[in-house]
Design an enzyme around this catalytic site. Structure first.
Site, PDB file in Angstrom:
ATOM      1  N   LYS A 199     -11.299  10.383  -6.426  1.00 44.16           N
ATOM      2  CA  LYS A 199     -10.663   9.982  -5.167  1.00 44.16           C
ATOM      3  C   LYS A 199     -10.703  11.184  -4.234  1.00 44.16           C
ATOM      4  O   LYS A 199     -10.487  12.326  -4.678  1.00 44.16           O
ATOM      5  CB  LYS A 199      -9.226   9.552  -5.465  1.00 44.16           C
TER       6      LYS A 199
ATOM      7  N   SER B 160      -3.813   2.742  -2.450  1.00 42.36           N
ATOM      8  CA  SER B 160      -4.714   3.542  -1.655  1.00 42.36           C
ATOM      9  C   SER B 160      -5.976   3.981  -2.390  1.00 42.36           C
ATOM     10  O   SER B 160      -6.933   4.413  -1.750  1.00 42.36           O
ATOM     11  CB  SER B 160      -3.983   4.785  -1.152  1.00 42.36           C
TER      12      SER B 160
ATOM     13  N   SER C 283      -0.560   2.880  -6.034  1.00 44.40           N
ATOM     14  CA  SER C 283      -1.933   3.056  -5.548  1.00 44.40           C
ATOM     15  C   SER C 283      -3.020   3.119  -6.595  1.00 44.40           C
ATOM     16  O   SER C 283      -4.200   3.144  -6.242  1.00 44.40           O
ATOM     17  CB  SER C 283      -2.022   4.299  -4.681  1.00 44.40           C
TER      18      SER C 283
HETATM   19  N1  GLN Z   1       1.306   1.241  -0.878  1.00 44.49           N
HETATM   20  C1  GLN Z   1       2.231   2.328  -1.044  1.00 44.49           C
HETATM   21  C2  GLN Z   1       2.336   3.124   0.229  1.00 44.49           C
HETATM   22  O1  GLN Z   1       1.677   2.791   1.184  1.00 44.49           O
HETATM   23  C3  GLN Z   1       1.836   3.181  -2.202  1.00 44.49           C
HETATM   24  C4  GLN Z   1       0.786   4.158  -1.897  1.00 44.49           C
HETATM   25  C5  GLN Z   1       0.484   5.049  -3.027  1.00 44.49           C
HETATM   26  O2  GLN Z   1       0.844   4.772  -4.173  1.00 44.49           O
HETATM   27  N2  GLN Z   1      -0.153   6.165  -2.719  1.00 44.49           N
HETATM   28  O3  GLN Z   1       3.061   4.080   0.303  1.00 44.49           O
END
Ligand code: GLN
Length: 492
Positions: free
Chosen positions: A80, A155, A179
């Site tokens: 990532k 994400s 994410s």
């Molecule tokens: N969807 C969540 C957010 O927007 C989690 C994101 C994540 O786990 N990095 O914060």
């Protein structure tokens, strides 16, 4: 080169390399070709590190020939784009870091390199890991390989889509509120978020430091065990890293089945859950019953509070973490400014996207004098209640199980105008990171041709049990073996 390499798991590829069935250079070339063929459709990669990968593969082949291989020698993986990679762009999905070349490797990157893995590229992601759909990336949305009009989740959507479409057999991700697990569910892959502190955060661009945790996106739980064994462990460079020995996960998951009590929160199945998605999860629970597990109904009193708590705590920490991006030390710097104030304002105004700005504003607000007690302090108290509740439940059950997401993947653009609806999509995944617990998602069905996930949560540092349950589930099912239509190997 043999056919249908894309059907092989990371574990099988590592074994094939050791057996001399193919060379690392052939394998790396194979995946680079798939990236050339398919990445244009899904936009899963921000950077492809072709030359470096081939060079590393040649070195891996030498190591293999000399019998000096590590557990992952020669297998191509992707990271990532939140992990710093020496000499290679680390953008974190943001214009702010579009020009950032890290002078060092993140611990995760270094450890996987030391274990012999080859990096073929850096995967697309929501900007600074803020999002559930991969639509907030500066590099454009990632498309779900199961349906190009849909999101892959976020994400870590680039990693999930890349593994789902077999552009690479495994990838790293990070999970702050879901994410890893949410994109794993939407894309039909296995996603593991370890215990907070299990894997070092050193060199991982910070979003919400008390929640962020690195993990894996793979085809199988077996592959995750293999990767995690190399990634996990104490790191003196991360002050929240846990100084605990790393179990031999790979061996542990192959041990004989031991009976488990699996708690199923009844309110995970409330009206927000798509009925077909619910059915797939219920069918998955029957498999565990068949294996001999005892299913127990439990109730999470604070489930409804987890999303509001998270959306106070995470933006608060983000607003502080992101203050370092000021254009002075690294990243984007605005030109044509008249004074210092303008310099900061224009740099940050130009460098950050809308969702990141929304989080910084919310975070700054909840931390400001007068609101700190009402929001931030209150949220921390409720976070503690949520943790305590999980600990109470884990004194009665070994694992918790339920859906990973309320629905299968939604359409690109469907939720972008309504941040609250987007945030509510995280309802089932946010609890585990708030309590620092390890959790994973495994594919457990197809709903109208789209994958859905079963989520399992364990108590702290119980990754071995979590991975073992997932591995036994995958021995009984084949949902993790499905390949999205169009991504099967073409005649070569
Ligand atoms: N969807 C969540 C957010 O927007 C989690 C994101 C994540 O786990 N990095 O914060």
């Amino acid at each position: 080169m043999e056919k249908e390499i894309n059907k092989k798991t990371l574990t099988q590829l590592a074994e094939g390399l050791r057996q001399g069935q193919f060379s690392s250079e052939e394998l790396t070339q194979y995946y680079l070709e798939r990236i050339d063929l398919f990445n244009g459709k899904i936009n899963a990669f921000i950077t492809v590190t072709r030359e470096e990968a081939i060079q590393q593969a040649r070195a891996a082949d030498k190591a293999l020939a000399a019998g000096k291989s590590g557990p992952l020698t020669g297998v191509p993986i992707a990271h990532k784009d939140i992990f710093c990679t020496r000499g290679i762009k680390t953008s974190c999905g943001s214009k702010m870091l579009d020009n950032f070349i890290s002078p060092y490797d993140a611990t995760v990157v270094k450890r996987l390199k030391d274990a012999g893995a080859i990096m073929v590229g850096k995967t697309n992601m929501d900007e600074f890991a803020m999002g559930s759909s991969n639509e907030t990336s500066f590099y454009g949305p990632v498309h779900n390989p199961w349906d190009h009009d849909r999101v892959p989740g976020g994400s870590s959507g680039g990693s999930a889509a890349a593994v789902a479409s077999k552009l690479v057999s495994a990838a790293t991700g990070t999970d702050t509120g879901g994410s890893i697990r949410q994109p794993a569910a939407f894309s039909g892959v296995t996603g593991v978020k370890p215990t907070y502190g299990r894997v070092s955060r050193y060199g991982m661009v910070a979003f919400a430091s008390s929640l962020d945790q690195a993990g894996t996106l793979t085809q199988t739980a077996e592959d995750a065990a293999l990767l995690l064994e190399s990634m996990a462990g104490f790191d003196r460079r991360d002050s929240t890293s846990l100084n605990e020995p790393v179990p031999a996960y790979y061996d542990a998951i192959h041990e004989p089945w031991q009976n488990l009590t699996i708690g199923v929160p009844d309110n995970f199945f409330d009206e927000g859950l798509d009925p077909d998605n619910a059915q797939a999860v219920k069918d998955a629970l029957k498999i565990f019953e068949k294996l001999g597990a005892k299913i127990k109904d439990v109730h999470l009193d604070h489930l409804d509070l987890s999303v509001p708590v998270y959306y106070v705590v995470a933006p608060a920490e983000a607003s502080s973490n992101l203050s370092r991006f000021d254009g002075v030390r690294f990243g984007h710097r605005s030109k044509n400014v008249k004074n210092l104030n303008e310099f900061y304002m224009q740099t940050r105004g130009e460098g950050f996207g809308a969702e990141v700005k929304r989080r910084i504003l919310t975070g700054t607000y909840v931390l400001s004098a007068g609101y700190y007690d009402a929001y931030y302090l209150q949220a921390q108290k409720v976070r503690k209640l949520i943790s305590n509740e999980f600990m109470r439940i884990f004194s009665e059950v070994d694992l918790l199980a339920g859906p990973t997401t309320p629905t299968p993947a939604f359409k690109i653009g469907q939720k972008t105008d309504n941040p609250v609806e987007m945030y509510l999509n995280d309802i089932y995944t946010i609890g585990a990171p708030l309590a620092g617990l390890p959790a994973l998602s495994v594919p457990c069905g197809l709903v109208q041709g789209l994958p859905v996930g079963l989520q399992l949560i364990a108590t702290h540092l119980d990754e071995a049990r979590l991975l073992k349950a997932a591995h036994y589930f995958q021995k009984e099912t084949d949902w993790h073996l499905h390949i999205p239509p169009g991504y099967d190997e073409r005649e070569r």
